[in-house]
Write a protein that holds these residues in place. Structure first.
Motif, PDB file in Angstrom:
ATOM      1  N   TYR A   1     -12.931  -2.114  -5.393  1.00 36.39           N
ATOM      2  CA  TYR A   1     -11.716  -1.411  -5.812  1.00 36.39           C
ATOM      3  C   TYR A   1     -11.729   0.063  -5.406  1.00 36.39           C
ATOM      4  CZ  TYR A   1      -7.982   0.576  -8.619  1.00 36.39           C
ATOM      5  OH  TYR A   1      -6.848   1.251  -9.014  1.00 36.39           O
ATOM      6  N   THR A   2     -10.620   0.498  -4.844  1.00 40.39           N
ATOM      7  CA  THR A   2     -10.321   1.906  -4.617  1.00 40.39           C
ATOM      8  C   THR A   2      -8.834   2.079  -4.871  1.00 40.39           C
ATOM      9  OG1 THR A   2      -9.747   1.639  -2.276  1.00 40.39           O
ATOM     10  CG2 THR A   2     -12.079   2.089  -2.785  1.00 40.39           C
ATOM     11  N   THR A   3      -8.379   3.308  -4.935  1.00 38.93           N
ATOM     12  CA  THR A   3      -6.947   3.553  -5.097  1.00 38.93           C
ATOM     13  C   THR A   3      -6.161   2.971  -3.927  1.00 38.93           C
ATOM     14  OG1 THR A   3      -7.296   5.538  -6.448  1.00 38.93           O
ATOM     15  CG2 THR A   3      -5.179   5.350  -5.306  1.00 38.93           C
ATOM     16  N   GLU A   4      -6.721   3.083  -2.724  1.00 37.30           N
ATOM     17  CA  GLU A   4      -6.039   2.542  -1.540  1.00 37.30           C
ATOM     18  C   GLU A   4      -5.951   1.010  -1.608  1.00 37.30           C
ATOM     19  OE1 GLU A   4      -8.493   4.773  -1.483  1.00 37.30           O
ATOM     20  OE2 GLU A   4      -7.302   6.538  -0.909  1.00 37.30           O
ATOM     21  N   ILE A   5      -7.037   0.362  -2.049  1.00 33.52           N
ATOM     22  CA  ILE A   5      -7.032  -1.093  -2.199  1.00 33.52           C
ATOM     23  C   ILE A   5      -6.001  -1.514  -3.246  1.00 33.52           C
ATOM     24  CG2 ILE A   5      -8.373  -3.011  -3.166  1.00 33.52           C
ATOM     25  CD1 ILE A   5      -9.104  -2.602  -0.332  1.00 33.52           C
ATOM     26  N   HIS A   6      -5.896  -0.741  -4.334  1.00 32.06           N
ATOM     27  CA  HIS A   6      -4.910  -1.024  -5.377  1.00 32.06           C
ATOM     28  C   HIS A   6      -3.506  -1.059  -4.777  1.00 32.06           C
ATOM     29  CE1 HIS A   6      -3.482  -0.456  -9.726  1.00 32.06           C
ATOM     30  NE2 HIS A   6      -2.371  -0.517  -8.994  1.00 32.06           N
ATOM     31  N   ARG A   7      -3.178  -0.048  -4.004  1.00 29.75           N
ATOM     32  CA  ARG A   7      -1.822   0.049  -3.440  1.00 29.75           C
ATOM     33  C   ARG A   7      -1.527  -1.115  -2.494  1.00 29.75           C
ATOM     34  NH1 ARG A   7      -2.926   6.347  -2.545  1.00 29.75           N
ATOM     35  NH2 ARG A   7      -1.971   7.179  -4.454  1.00 29.75           N
ATOM     36  N   THR A   8      -2.497  -1.463  -1.684  1.00 35.31           N
ATOM     37  CA  THR A   8      -2.256  -2.498  -0.673  1.00 35.31           C
ATOM     38  C   THR A   8      -2.351  -3.912  -1.237  1.00 35.31           C
ATOM     39  OG1 THR A   8      -4.590  -2.474   0.007  1.00 35.31           O
ATOM     40  CG2 THR A   8      -3.081  -1.014   1.193  1.00 35.31           C
ATOM     41  N   ALA A   9      -2.932  -4.076  -2.432  1.00 33.82           N
ATOM     42  CA  ALA A   9      -3.079  -5.409  -3.021  1.00 33.82           C
ATOM     43  C   ALA A   9      -1.734  -6.094  -3.229  1.00 33.82           C
ATOM     44  CB  ALA A   9      -3.825  -5.322  -4.349  1.00 33.82           C
ATOM     45  N   PHE A  10      -0.692  -5.298  -3.405  1.00 34.26           N
ATOM     46  CA  PHE A  10       0.630  -5.859  -3.682  1.00 34.26           C
ATOM     47  C   PHE A  10       1.487  -5.990  -2.424  1.00 34.26           C
ATOM     48  CE2 PHE A  10      -0.890  -3.935  -7.610  1.00 34.26           C
ATOM     49  CZ  PHE A  10      -0.723  -4.990  -8.497  1.00 34.26           C
ATOM     50  N   THR A  11       0.914  -5.654  -1.275  1.00 35.72           N
ATOM     51  CA  THR A  11       1.615  -5.868  -0.010  1.00 35.72           C
ATOM     52  C   THR A  11       1.280  -7.263   0.484  1.00 35.72           C
ATOM     53  OG1 THR A  11       1.473  -3.506   0.526  1.00 35.72           O
ATOM     54  CG2 THR A  11       1.951  -5.026   2.338  1.00 35.72           C
ATOM     55  N   LEU A  12       2.229  -8.178   0.338  1.00 31.18           N
ATOM     56  CA  LEU A  12       1.986  -9.584   0.626  1.00 31.18           C
ATOM     57  C   LEU A  12       2.497  -9.963   2.013  1.00 31.18           C
ATOM     58  CD1 LEU A  12       3.144 -11.150  -2.771  1.00 31.18           C
ATOM     59  CD2 LEU A  12       0.824 -10.487  -2.100  1.00 31.18           C
ATOM     60  N   PRO A  13       1.914 -11.010   2.606  1.00 33.05           N
ATOM     61  CA  PRO A  13       2.473 -11.541   3.850  1.00 33.05           C
ATOM     62  C   PRO A  13       3.951 -11.874   3.653  1.00 33.05           C
ATOM     63  CG  PRO A  13       0.380 -12.588   3.346  1.00 33.05           C
ATOM     64  CD  PRO A  13       0.744 -11.770   2.154  1.00 33.05           C
ATOM     65  N   ARG A  14       4.704 -11.844   4.732  1.00 33.78           N
ATOM     66  CA  ARG A  14       6.153 -12.007   4.636  1.00 33.78           C
ATOM     67  C   ARG A  14       6.548 -13.298   3.919  1.00 33.78           C
ATOM     68  NH1 ARG A  14      10.800  -9.784   3.624  1.00 33.78           N
ATOM     69  NH2 ARG A  14      12.569 -10.617   4.830  1.00 33.78           N
ATOM     70  N   TYR A  15       5.880 -14.416   4.258  1.00 35.30           N
ATOM     71  CA  TYR A  15       6.260 -15.681   3.622  1.00 35.30           C
ATOM     72  C   TYR A  15       6.039 -15.634   2.119  1.00 35.30           C
ATOM     73  CZ  TYR A  15       1.725 -17.639   2.328  1.00 35.30           C
ATOM     74  OH  TYR A  15       0.532 -17.877   1.700  1.00 35.30           O
ATOM     75  N   ALA A  16       4.945 -14.960   1.700  1.00 37.76           N
ATOM     76  CA  ALA A  16       4.622 -14.876   0.285  1.00 37.76           C
ATOM     77  C   ALA A  16       5.597 -13.975  -0.462  1.00 37.76           C
ATOM     78  CB  ALA A  16       3.194 -14.370   0.113  1.00 37.76           C
ATOM     79  N   ALA A  17       5.940 -12.862   0.136  1.00 36.62           N
ATOM     80  CA  ALA A  17       6.895 -11.936  -0.476  1.00 36.62           C
ATOM     81  C   ALA A  17       8.245 -12.622  -0.686  1.00 36.62           C
ATOM     82  CB  ALA A  17       7.042 -10.690   0.384  1.00 36.62           C
ATOM     83  N   LYS A  18       8.678 -13.399   0.282  1.00 35.75           N
ATOM     84  CA  LYS A  18       9.956 -14.109   0.162  1.00 35.75           C
ATOM     85  C   LYS A  18       9.876 -15.203  -0.900  1.00 35.75           C
ATOM     86  CE  LYS A  18      12.393 -15.024   3.860  1.00 35.75           C
ATOM     87  NZ  LYS A  18      12.781 -15.538   5.190  1.00 35.75           N
ATOM     88  N   LEU A  19       8.752 -15.907  -0.931  1.00 40.06           N
ATOM     89  CA  LEU A  19       8.572 -16.990  -1.888  1.00 40.06           C
ATOM     90  C   LEU A  19       8.610 -16.488  -3.325  1.00 40.06           C
ATOM     91  CD1 LEU A  19       7.731 -20.063  -2.254  1.00 40.06           C
ATOM     92  CD2 LEU A  19       5.392 -19.185  -2.442  1.00 40.06           C
ATOM     93  N   LEU A  20       7.989 -15.333  -3.582  1.00 36.74           N
ATOM     94  CA  LEU A  20       7.842 -14.816  -4.937  1.00 36.74           C
ATOM     95  C   LEU A  20       8.919 -13.822  -5.325  1.00 36.74           C
ATOM     96  CD1 LEU A  20       3.953 -14.324  -5.023  1.00 36.74           C
ATOM     97  CD2 LEU A  20       5.298 -16.340  -5.660  1.00 36.74           C
ATOM     98  N   HIS A  21       9.869 -13.612  -4.460  1.00 38.20           N
ATOM     99  CA  HIS A  21      10.928 -12.629  -4.714  1.00 38.20           C
ATOM    100  C   HIS A  21      11.719 -12.963  -5.985  1.00 38.20           C
ATOM    101  CE1 HIS A  21      13.955  -9.614  -3.957  1.00 38.20           C
ATOM    102  NE2 HIS A  21      14.912 -10.544  -4.061  1.00 38.20           N
TER     103      HIS A  21
END
Length: 302
Positions: A282-302
């Protein structure tokens, strides 16, 4: 149904994690040096395996491994990735996480990480199987050291019943559950998240083990839908853990504070603080990027 198998390959014994219900058509196998312990507790089948190698040229081994009902829960090699993320994603999303509840987590790993957070003053943990706790203290001391903190109060019992008696008590509730089969399936139901909401203080945050989109996108989508019925802000973060199916695990996270920005932590750690807290993932940078999902996943969970 989850299966557990010990098989022989090339004169060596291997453990294969097989579940036609959770990840049909695939398995993950580990070469075993020694079975350290196995028993059937009141609640589940418990195995502790040594996967280290006598060959000094082989650096890639998973060390001591905890297996419950045929499913790998943690390995010495990569457990820190899961423990740190399920703990620090919610803790650092809350501006002042003084009082924390951990449901499950009998190996002690989540407790080890939660008590590190400088703002956490009090940690309550409820684990149903005392044998997991005792065996972890013996065979997984690098994780069970979390039970030694003066901040922690451990209760052996049912998480549902525990929360029913503690309305409005906690800033953060972390659910470190096994996979959604058998008794653990109830921890993914809408009623569980409604109960967790009642146990939180006004601006409280929850975080739960969230499976993998690669093997069960329906479970992830449905569970997130359950959570959205009770929380105005929800998210799904991811982390890399090689010994979990497809090498990735997710986390459901939600806040009662509609102004919470899950991808922008309230508590930001400097590089020096990360080292002082002995964080390896864990780092602050990892925290921020953890919620950046692949496009298919972002659309699925929208």
């Amino acid at each position: 149904m989850s299966l557990k198998r010990m098989v022989t390959m090339d004169s060596s014994e291997w453990f294969s994690e097989v579940s036609e219900q959770l990840w049909p058509g695939q398995c993950f196998s580990l070469k075993i040096k020694k079975v350290l312990h196995e028993e059937r507790s009141k609640y589940q089948d418990i195995k502790i395996l040594d996967t280290s190698s006598n060959d000094c040229s082989m650096s890639f081994t998973y060390g001591t491994v905890l297996v419950l009902d045929g499913i790998i829960q943690c390995t010495q090699r990569d457990e820190f990735a899961y423990q740190e993320m399920i703990a620090f994603l919610p803790l650092c999303s809350h501006p002042n996480p003084k009082k924390v509840l951990i449901v499950g987590g009998g190996d002690g790993g989540v407790a080890r990480e939660v008590v590190k957070h400088p703002l956490v003053e009090e940690v309550h943990q409820v684990e149903i199987d005392d044998r997991v706790v005792e065996l972890s203290k013996k065979y997984l001391p690098f994780m069970a050291c979390g039970f030694d903190s003066h901040k922690l109060q451990l209760t052996i019992g049912d998480g549902f019943e525990y929360m029913k008696q503690r309305e409005g008590e906690f800033d953060v509730i972390i659910t470190d559950s096994s996979d959604p089969v058998g008794p653990a399936k109830s921890l993914f139901n809408e009623s569980y998240f409604g109960l967790a909401k009642k146990a939180l203080k006004p601006n409280g945050i929850i975080c739960s083990q969230g499976g993998s989109l690669w093997v069960d996108e329906t479970l992830v989508k449905d569970t997130l839908s359950h959570i959205r019925k009770h929380f105005p802000v929800t998210g799904y973060g991811i982390a890399s853990v090689p010994s979990y199916p497809c090498g990735q695990i997710g986390f459901f996270i939600a806040s009662l504070n509609e102004n919470t920005k899950l991808n922008e932590p309230s508590k930001v750690f400097s590089s020096e603080e990360v080292d002082r807290l002995k964080l390896r993932y864990y780092t602050t940078e990892i925290h921020r990027t953890a919620f950046t999902l692949p496009r298919y996943a972002a659309k699925l969970l929208h």
